[in-house]
Each structure stands twice: as structure tokens, then as C-alpha cells.
Design an enzyme around this catalytic site. Sequence first.
Site, mmCIF file in Angstrom:
data_model
loop_
_atom_site.group_PDB
_atom_site.id
_atom_site.type_symbol
_atom_site.label_atom_id
_atom_site.label_comp_id
_atom_site.label_asym_id
_atom_site.label_seq_id
_atom_site.Cartn_x
_atom_site.Cartn_y
_atom_site.Cartn_z
ATOM 1 N N MET A 80 25.842 136.742 4.092
ATOM 2 C CA MET A 80 24.312 136.521 4.057
ATOM 3 C C MET A 80 23.456 137.359 4.841
ATOM 4 O O MET A 80 23.958 137.827 5.840
ATOM 5 C CB MET A 80 24.267 134.889 4.347
ATOM 6 C CG MET A 80 24.983 133.795 3.631
ATOM 7 S SD MET A 80 24.693 132.110 3.855
ATOM 8 C CE MET A 80 22.877 131.841 3.547
ATOM 9 N N HIS A 81 22.040 137.120 4.700
ATOM 10 C CA HIS A 81 20.969 137.392 5.567
ATOM 11 C C HIS A 81 20.854 139.010 5.654
ATOM 12 O O HIS A 81 19.811 139.492 6.340
ATOM 13 C CB HIS A 81 21.333 137.030 7.240
ATOM 14 C CG HIS A 81 21.586 135.746 7.328
ATOM 15 N ND1 HIS A 81 20.829 134.642 6.804
ATOM 16 C CD2 HIS A 81 22.684 135.155 7.840
ATOM 17 C CE1 HIS A 81 21.305 133.258 6.912
ATOM 18 N NE2 HIS A 81 22.494 133.549 7.626
ATOM 19 N N ASP A 237 28.380 133.111 1.392
ATOM 20 C CA ASP A 237 29.852 132.927 1.668
ATOM 21 C C ASP A 237 30.320 131.528 1.977
ATOM 22 O O ASP A 237 31.333 130.996 1.598
ATOM 23 C CB ASP A 237 30.312 133.971 2.621
ATOM 24 C CG ASP A 237 29.367 133.834 3.922
ATOM 25 O OD1 ASP A 237 28.359 133.067 3.974
ATOM 26 O OD2 ASP A 237 29.723 134.816 4.731
#
Length: 486
Positions: A80-81, A237
Site C-alpha cells: 500500500m501507499h 495486501d
Amino acid sequence: MSFIGIDLGTSSVKAVLVDDRQRVLATAARELTITRPAPLWSEQAPADWVAATLETLRRLKDTAPEAFRRCAGIGLSGQMHGAVLLDARDEPLRPCILWNDGRATAECAEIETGEPASRAITGNIAMPGFTAPKLLWVRKHEPDIFRRTRKVLLPKAYLRLVLTGDAIEEMSDASGTLWLDTGRRDWSDRMLAATGLDRSHMPALVEGSQAAGRMRPELARELGFDAPPLFAGGAGDNAAGAVGLGAVDPGSSFLSLGTSGVLWRTTAGFEPRAGSAVHAFCHALPGRWHQMSVHLSAAASLSWWSSMSGQSEAALLGELGGQIDRPSPVIFTPYLSGERTPHNDPQLRAGFLGLGHDTDRKAMTRAVLEGVAFAFRDGKEALEDGTSPIGEAMAIGGGARSDTWLAILADVLNLPLRRYRQAEAGAAFGAARLARLACTGESPEAVCAPPSGEADIFRPHPDRAAAYAERHALWRRAAEVSHALR
């Protein structure tokens, strides 16, 4: 029919091929590398993700060619991110800035000052690891790249773009950008404006179990599919891991002991807890949300200690000889990349305390395992503050293969942990389940059942749990030293 799940992780790309009875027919993995060109920086080349993904797909084909050929759908899970900045031709303008990059601390304050409703809209405190602060950093330090940016995608959305030609993201991953109105499950115009962007810079949004593009026909022919597989929205995830574990009902929990560490709880509604740096995100399934405590260096701490000591992780764990009967005399704070819950401080640093001439490697290894467990305890207390306690949790992730580590975690958290063999496929298996949902339209409850069969159960031992509770109080004082040295 068969389905494929692809997990674009930080350290590797993993893929699984499952049949319509949810049996894993083939698995494949390809390692990735991280570059750290400056202190606090963490980057990857998006081209490496594509190459690794295509290689894992070809390995699945080599293992189970007939099932691979008949694959109906593919689900994507991803780290992520990350910020993938694309130009007008959808080419990356720079390496992706990853989730564990800590350069954008000042920009977090700018976002919350510029949009005072930030925490109410997103349900989260602004953190350097999130995507939005990274774009402010780029606007400030790389203005030409910012000016040329036409789309901003998360890692798995970029992978989807390459494989399908469609710029689409789903709710769980979008929650970690700081651009999503998490309660409404839509992009927030106010949060986008706070970083100089608008909706034209964003991909379309779908739920994780919805259809989200189809593989490019020429690529499908090259790989050997009968027909171009349908892609599901997929999941971040941890949300993919939750789908794979069947953690879809409110109150269900799991602990992920991967590169980073997560303690997860599914919630029926949007329940922000931003003040304690707990994440409140959308689930990958419609009408569901979740909370997480997040720890940036979980299994990564053991990997670091392995590289420092010159011993493999397996050798270090093997030296401990099984059951731990008391806390290590050494203390380790696992803040190699800073920390999120509950500190939200990328400047925190790790360290050993209590070393002496008689300290051996085993004591230091125990300290590393315990230090990660103590960080999880901080996160658990943040999750439970003012609400119901967590009763038990499933355990997943590479670190969860260690009986010793799970026994320590059960004692430190005073929490029963269950480990299922079926859960080893993790996020990739959850992504494959989402692919099935997108193809068949079945209900999530019919597909996303918890693991079946026997489980390894790690129950807290009263005496050890009491000793670790006492040790945790001392560990917290050591953690305060990390704050002082930041």
C-alpha cells in the site's frame, strides 16, 4: 475454472493458481530489491514489478499448464501507499516512493493545517508513509516532475494498467492514500485539493470484488491463456490477507508478521481512531471496514539482525532451541524505519539495551523477537482502548512460520493465536478469491470462509505472560530513549 492471485509485495511478487474448489495448484515468487538513495528514503522501480509478475505467471504455467490456460480471472494484491507518478503517456516519471519512506514528515503537518477536516474525512492521521504527503514533497522538491504528472497510481494499480490498459483502483488500497473519503468510499475533492490535485489525477474506483479490466489480448495470447482473464478490483495486501483468511465478519482479527506487522480487526462500519495512529480503512468487500495497528519493522527486524550477525534467520531461530521460558536480559526496540502505531514518528530508531560481556547471540535474537512482540502489544492496546478486547487472532506472514516467535507473541499479547497451513498463501490467495467473486458474482460469505482443518494453537502461559507484562513496562522506558535520540 481456475483463478490467479498476484501479490505485489515489498520484498517479492508472489502468485498462486487455484481451482474452483479453492485448492492451490501452483505457486511462484520472484524477489524484488529496494533502493535507499538518502536517509529515510525507500524506492522501487515499477518496471521491476512488471518483469517479476510476468515471470511468476510463466512459472505458474510451467507447473500447471492446463489449469493456467483455463484461468478465468486474476486478482491483484499490493503493497500500500506507494506513489507511482505517470506522465501523459502513462510512463513513470521517477521511481515509486514506497510505504516505508519517511521523507514527507513536514508535508503531513502541511496537509492537516491546510485541510483541518483531514482526519474526519479520511479517518486517519497524516503519516509520511501515506501517498498524499509524498506528492507534496515532490511538488516542493521535484517541481518539474510534479508539473508533468498526469496520473498518480498505487503499485498494484500501475501493474493493472500495464496488464490491462485500465487505470482502476479499489477501496481498501485507496484508503491508504489520504485522498479517500473513507466513510463515503469515494475520492475526496477537498483532500485532493490539499495536495494540488483533482479527480483527473486519480484512477476510477471499484470494490475489490468487482470487475476491473481484462488482460490485453496480445499479452493473454503471449502468456498462453485461452481467453483474456478478467481482473478483479483486488485489495491492499492486508485486506487481501483478510479475504484469504475469511476475516470478513465484524470482530474477526488476525496478526500479520511480515516485513511490516499488522494487527487487524474487521468492523461493520467506519470507526476512525486517528488520535492513537490506528488506521481505519475500507475493507476490500462492499459495506465493510477495518481497523489496523501497523508496525513498520516486524519480520524486517529479524532480517536486519540476520544480516548484522552473519547468520541466516533459520539458524538464529534454531539456536533458541524451541520454547522460551523467560524474557531475554537484553531489550530491543524495533524502530528501524520509525513507527506508526501508536507513535506516528518516522524518526524513531532501533537499538539494543542491556548488553554486557556475557551477552550472547541467542539473547540478542530473543530480544529482537520480543521487541517486535512488545511493539504489537502497544498496537493492541491502542486498538482496544475504549472498546471491546480482541479475543483471539489468526496468524499469517513469513515470521508466523516460527513456533518460537508465535509463542512469544501469544505470551506478550496475552492472546491465543491460530495458525492454519492453508493460510500460508496469504494475500495472493485472498486476491484469487476476489478474482472468483468478480467472475461468478457469488456472495463473499460463500467464498471467503475461514481456513478449515487443524490449526496450530499458541495459547498464552500465565507465568510467562505475567513476566512479559512486567518486562513490557521496562521496554517502554527503553522506547522512550528512542524518542529522545530521534
